[in-house]
Design a protein around this motif. Structure first.
Motif, mmCIF file in Angstrom:
data_model
loop_
_atom_site.group_PDB
_atom_site.id
_atom_site.type_symbol
_atom_site.label_atom_id
_atom_site.label_comp_id
_atom_site.label_asym_id
_atom_site.label_seq_id
_atom_site.Cartn_x
_atom_site.Cartn_y
_atom_site.Cartn_z
ATOM 1 N N ASP A 1 0.806 -1.220 0.000
ATOM 2 C CA ASP A 1 0.000 0.000 0.000
ATOM 3 C C ASP A 1 0.841 1.273 0.000
ATOM 4 O O ASP A 1 0.291 2.371 -0.012
ATOM 5 N N GLU A 2 2.159 1.147 -0.027
ATOM 6 C CA GLU A 2 3.033 2.310 -0.124
ATOM 7 C C GLU A 2 3.635 2.356 -1.527
ATOM 8 O O GLU A 2 4.385 1.450 -1.918
ATOM 9 N N VAL A 3 3.311 3.394 -2.269
ATOM 10 C CA VAL A 3 3.707 3.465 -3.681
ATOM 11 C C VAL A 3 5.225 3.415 -3.872
ATOM 12 O O VAL A 3 5.715 2.669 -4.729
ATOM 13 N N PRO A 4 6.036 4.175 -3.121
ATOM 14 C CA PRO A 4 7.490 4.106 -3.330
ATOM 15 C C PRO A 4 8.048 2.691 -3.121
ATOM 16 O O PRO A 4 8.897 2.237 -3.897
ATOM 17 N N ASP B 1 -3.348 -3.018 -3.037
ATOM 18 C CA ASP B 1 -3.047 -2.360 -1.762
ATOM 19 C C ASP B 1 -4.050 -2.742 -0.681
ATOM 20 O O ASP B 1 -4.090 -2.123 0.380
ATOM 21 N N ASP B 2 -4.851 -3.778 -0.942
ATOM 22 C CA ASP B 2 -5.897 -4.193 -0.011
ATOM 23 C C ASP B 2 -5.989 -5.725 -0.006
ATOM 24 O O ASP B 2 -6.071 -6.348 -1.075
ATOM 25 N N GLY B 3 -5.990 -6.328 1.178
ATOM 26 C CA GLY B 3 -5.976 -7.782 1.284
ATOM 27 C C GLY B 3 -7.206 -8.458 0.721
ATOM 28 O O GLY B 3 -7.113 -9.525 0.099
ATOM 29 N N LEU B 4 -8.373 -7.869 0.914
ATOM 30 C CA LEU B 4 -9.600 -8.479 0.398
ATOM 31 C C LEU B 4 -9.620 -8.492 -1.127
ATOM 32 O O LEU B 4 -10.117 -9.442 -1.740
ATOM 33 N N PRO C 1 -4.530 -2.815 4.366
ATOM 34 C CA PRO C 1 -5.919 -2.656 4.820
ATOM 35 C C PRO C 1 -6.786 -3.904 4.623
ATOM 36 O O PRO C 1 -6.446 -4.812 3.861
ATOM 37 N N SER C 2 -7.919 -3.905 5.324
ATOM 38 C CA SER C 2 -9.004 -4.894 5.216
ATOM 39 C C SER C 2 -8.625 -6.267 5.749
ATOM 40 O O SER C 2 -9.265 -6.800 6.651
ATOM 41 N N LEU C 3 -7.599 -6.855 5.195
ATOM 42 C CA LEU C 3 -7.154 -8.191 5.614
ATOM 43 C C LEU C 3 -5.638 -8.158 5.610
ATOM 44 O O LEU C 3 -5.017 -8.087 4.552
ATOM 45 N N ASN C 4 -5.022 -8.202 6.814
ATOM 46 C CA ASN C 4 -3.568 -8.026 6.837
ATOM 47 C C ASN C 4 -2.843 -9.213 6.201
ATOM 48 O O ASN C 4 -3.424 -10.271 5.952
ATOM 49 N N GLY C 5 -1.564 -9.014 5.924
ATOM 50 C CA GLY C 5 -0.799 -9.993 5.173
ATOM 51 C C GLY C 5 -0.748 -11.366 5.812
ATOM 52 O O GLY C 5 -0.775 -12.388 5.119
#
Length: 259
Positions: A8-11, A33-36, A57-61
């Motif tokens: 979720d971090e672009v760089p 950038d989102d687990g779901l 977000p939503s569902l962590n790794g």
């Protein structure tokens, strides 16, 4: 190999994409950038490896990896995270590797080499029969019975029709989800294959994979425009589309074009 990057971090995502391109033949097909969203994607698509951040977000790794570990056909999982404390749990889930941020280039390069070796080893049962068949035919003087890519004629598809096309009439191709869009001077075609698969059909002396999503006909380049980070944009004869040369491909492009 096909891969997705979950970050979720672009760089961090862009840096990892660059390193994967620079040190492997792995094709990064999608970014999330989102687990779901990843879980939904995997219900309809297959991938060979997932580069997975933990804090998403939503569902962590970790929860996402735990779910994936129950799949019948499981992709390799490489965790990419700033947190050391999850390493033990990651390997309980049989993760392929656990990479800490900030990325160490040599560490990434070594991991990618091992990953490609593991993929070849784990898929040897699929590829070995074809190699044995080809070896047997060669020994019997029957090599000509195996199709080759020597021809410069390419079968392109449009509206359920197959259009036999001279390869030099193709200007460029773009990866688009699960298909590849192919452009000639006047037409657009949709090929039901990845750009890596399509690229393998093209004459190597004419085409260059200038970006993970683009292949360009070198003879159609009209202008090479310097771009940011010492990269280039390519302007083609007859067309307005500009084609990027990615950072990982610049060195090879300069050698080919004698820049």
């Amino acid at each position: 190999m096909r891969a997705i990057i979950v970050e979720d971090e672009v760089p961090a995502r862009e840096e990892l994409e660059y390193l994967v391109e620079a040190y492997s033949e792995i094709e990064v097909t999608h970014f999330f950038d989102d687990g779901l969203d990843v879980l939904k994607f995997l219900q309809e698509h297959e991938t060979d490896v997932i580069f997975l951040d933990i804090n998403i977000p939503s569902l962590n790794g970790m929860l996402l990896a735990s779910t994936i570990s129950k799949f019948t056909k499981r992709p390799y999982i490489v965790f990419t995270t700033a947190y050391k404390e999850h390493a033990a749990q990651a390997f309980e889930l049989e993760a392929f590797d656990y990479i800490l941020k900030p990325y160490d280039e040599k560490r990434i390069a070594g991991m990618l080499s091992r990953l490609e070796s593991a993929f070849k080893r784990d898929h040897v049962e699929i590829t070995l029969p074809n190699r044995n068949l080809k070896s047997h035919l060669n020994s019997q003087g029957q090599q000509s019975e195996i199709p080759t890519q020597a021809s410069n004629r390419i079968n392109l598809k449009k509206n359920d029709k197959i259009i036999v096309t001279d390869a030099n009439d193709i200007y460029y191709a773009i990866a688009n989800e699960k298909v590849t869009l192919v452009y000639t001077k006047k037409e657009e075609y949709t090929m039901p294959m990845s750009i890596t698969e399509f690229d393998s059909l093209l004459p190597e002396n004419l085409f260059f994979r200038c970006h993970r999503s683009y292949t360009v006909n070198l003879t159609k380049i009209l202008e090479i425009v310097p771009w940011f980070n010492q990269t280039y944009m390519l302007r083609l004869k007859d067309l307005t589309e500009e084609i990027p040369v990615s950072r990982s491909k610049v060195k090879a492009f300069r050698q080919i074009m004698h820049l």
